[in-house]
Design an enzyme around this catalytic site. Structure first.
Site, short mmCIF file in Angstrom:
data_model
loop_
_atom_site.label_atom_id
_atom_site.label_comp_id
_atom_site.label_asym_id
_atom_site.label_seq_id
_atom_site.Cartn_x
_atom_site.Cartn_y
_atom_site.Cartn_z
N ASN A 12 -16.63 -24.07 -9.44
CA ASN A 12 -15.30 -24.69 -9.34
C ASN A 12 -15.15 -25.68 -10.49
O ASN A 12 -15.74 -26.76 -10.46
CB ASN A 12 -15.18 -25.40 -7.97
CG ASN A 12 -13.88 -26.16 -7.83
OD1 ASN A 12 -12.96 -26.00 -8.64
ND2 ASN A 12 -13.79 -26.99 -6.80
N LYS A 14 -12.56 -27.31 -11.38
CA LYS A 14 -11.61 -28.39 -11.08
C LYS A 14 -10.65 -28.61 -12.25
O LYS A 14 -10.29 -27.66 -12.93
CB LYS A 14 -12.36 -29.67 -10.70
CG LYS A 14 -13.41 -29.41 -9.60
CD LYS A 14 -13.95 -30.66 -9.00
CE LYS A 14 -15.06 -30.31 -8.02
NZ LYS A 14 -15.46 -31.39 -7.17
N HIS A 98 -9.88 -26.95 -0.18
CA HIS A 98 -10.92 -27.81 -0.74
C HIS A 98 -10.66 -29.25 -0.28
O HIS A 98 -9.51 -29.67 -0.15
CB HIS A 98 -10.90 -27.72 -2.27
CG HIS A 98 -12.09 -28.37 -2.90
ND1 HIS A 98 -12.17 -29.72 -3.07
CD2 HIS A 98 -13.25 -27.86 -3.37
CE1 HIS A 98 -13.34 -30.02 -3.63
NE2 HIS A 98 -14.01 -28.90 -3.83
N GLU A 100 -10.76 -31.96 -1.78
CA GLU A 100 -9.93 -32.76 -2.69
C GLU A 100 -8.44 -32.48 -2.45
O GLU A 100 -7.61 -33.38 -2.53
CB GLU A 100 -10.33 -32.48 -4.15
CG GLU A 100 -11.66 -33.16 -4.46
CD GLU A 100 -12.46 -32.52 -5.57
OE1 GLU A 100 -11.94 -31.69 -6.33
OE2 GLU A 100 -13.66 -32.85 -5.66
N GLU A 170 -18.55 -27.53 2.99
CA GLU A 170 -18.67 -28.58 1.98
C GLU A 170 -18.53 -29.95 2.65
O GLU A 170 -17.39 -30.44 2.82
CB GLU A 170 -17.60 -28.42 0.91
CG GLU A 170 -17.67 -27.11 0.16
CD GLU A 170 -17.14 -27.26 -1.25
OE1 GLU A 170 -17.87 -26.94 -2.17
OE2 GLU A 170 -16.01 -27.75 -1.41
N GLY A 176 -19.67 -34.19 -5.30
CA GLY A 176 -19.62 -35.03 -6.49
C GLY A 176 -20.34 -36.36 -6.34
O GLY A 176 -20.17 -37.26 -7.16
N SER A 215 -22.92 -31.17 -4.39
CA SER A 215 -24.01 -31.61 -5.26
C SER A 215 -25.14 -30.59 -5.38
O SER A 215 -26.32 -30.95 -5.41
CB SER A 215 -24.53 -32.98 -4.80
OG SER A 215 -23.51 -33.95 -4.89
N GLY A 236 -19.60 -27.43 -8.04
CA GLY A 236 -18.64 -28.18 -8.84
C GLY A 236 -19.27 -28.61 -10.16
O GLY A 236 -19.39 -27.83 -11.10
N GLY A 237 -19.72 -29.87 -10.21
CA GLY A 237 -20.20 -30.46 -11.46
C GLY A 237 -21.20 -29.60 -12.23
O GLY A 237 -21.06 -29.42 -13.46
C1 PEP Z 1 -16.94 -28.79 -5.11
O1 PEP Z 1 -16.08 -29.44 -5.67
O2 PEP Z 1 -16.62 -27.78 -4.46
C2 PEP Z 1 -18.31 -29.25 -5.22
C3 PEP Z 1 -19.18 -28.72 -4.42
O3 PEP Z 1 -18.57 -30.21 -6.17
P1 PEP Z 1 -20.01 -30.77 -6.61
O4 PEP Z 1 -20.93 -29.58 -6.75
O5 PEP Z 1 -19.79 -31.46 -7.90
O6 PEP Z 1 -20.48 -31.68 -5.52
#
Ligand code: PEP
Length: 253
Positions: A12, A14, A98, A100, A170, A176, A215, A236-237
């Site tokens: 993802n 973002k 999601h 966010e 999640e 994050g 994460s 994500g990151g």
């Molecule tokens: C996400 O945004 O779906 C996510 C899991 O982010 P991160 O891996 O950065 O925690």
């Protein structure tokens, strides 16, 4: 490792990346996972980069996902993007609900359900996100919260359509933050999600892929996907670095 479900990994991205940067990252991801044929892999760029990235990845091992869609196919809905438009742009998946979107944009369970149904109608596979906040976990409300989000998101979806749904657990407190759920915490919720899906469609539940997100990094993915009900990850990151993302896929299969 023998698995009954094919692992799935979705990066993802973002709100990151120009079209040029997204193309460069997509190319690196494609090259990085080219030899990992035992998993499905997708990347989710921003709307503006979707078509270009889908063209770049055409006929390769990496599919394209959008990060959201609207529930109507067309009309006077300024600023929205519909599921058929995503299909036209080359998407196979769409991330929905999601945290966010829920937290920053006020997205409600009912909207996630409408979007999931629209995505399925258009031929997309929705990746439906659910997860509790830290306050909910501390109050012992994790499973109740996840159940409410899951059942609302999947309401009215036929067993045939459920075959195409992917769920991502999640925990909001893990996104994050660098703080991931322990493998046991993830397994508890994933097993619960599968049991709840079984009450909707007993045949589909054993085949549904349930991803963990929060994460995920190359050094923690192995233990997470080592759990019997963890079938991959929404990343994500770490997906913004092609090498990390490729290592996450490699360390899982
Ligand atoms: C996400 O945004 O779906 C996510 C899991 O982010 P991160 O891996 O950065 O925690």
């Amino acid at each position: 490792m023998t698995r009954s479900r094919r692992p799935f990994f979705c990066g993802n991205w973002k709100l990151h990346g120009t079209i040029a940067e997204s193309l460069a990252l997509a190319t690196e991801v494609r090259n990085g996972v080219a030899t990992h044929r035992d998993a499905d892999v997708a990347v989710a760029p921003t709307f503006t980069a979707l078509h270009a990235v889908a063209k770049r990845l055409e006929d390769g091992p990496v599919a394209v996902s959008a990060q959201d869609c609207f529930w109507e196919d067309k009309g006077a809905f300024t600023g929205e993007v519909s599921a058929p438009q995503l299909v036209e742009a080359g998407c196979k998946y769409v991330i929905l609900g999601h945290s966010e979107r829920r937290q920053l944009f006020g997205e409600l369970d009912a909207a996630v359900n409408l979007k999931a149904r629209a995505a399925l109608r258009a031929g997309l596979a929705p990746i439906v996100c659910v997860g509790e906040t830290l306050a909910e976990r501390d109050a012992g409300e994790t499973l109740g919260r996840v159940q409410a989000q899951l059942e609302a998101a999947l309401a009215g979806i036929s067993a045939t359509d459920l075959e195409r749904v992917i769920v991502a657990y999640e925990p909001v407190w893990a996104i994050g933050t660098g703080r991931n759920a322990t493998p046991a915490q993830a397994q508890e919720v994933h097993r619960f999600i599968r049991a709840r899906v079984a009450t909707l469609a007993a045949d589909v539940a054993p085949r549904m892929r349930i991803l963990y997100g929060g994460s995920v990094k190359p050094d923690n993915i192995g233990a997470l996907v080592g759990q019997p009900n963890v079938d991959g990850a929404l990343v994500g990151g770490a997906s913004l670095e092609a090498r990390s993302f490729a290592v996450i896929v490699k360390n899982s299969i």
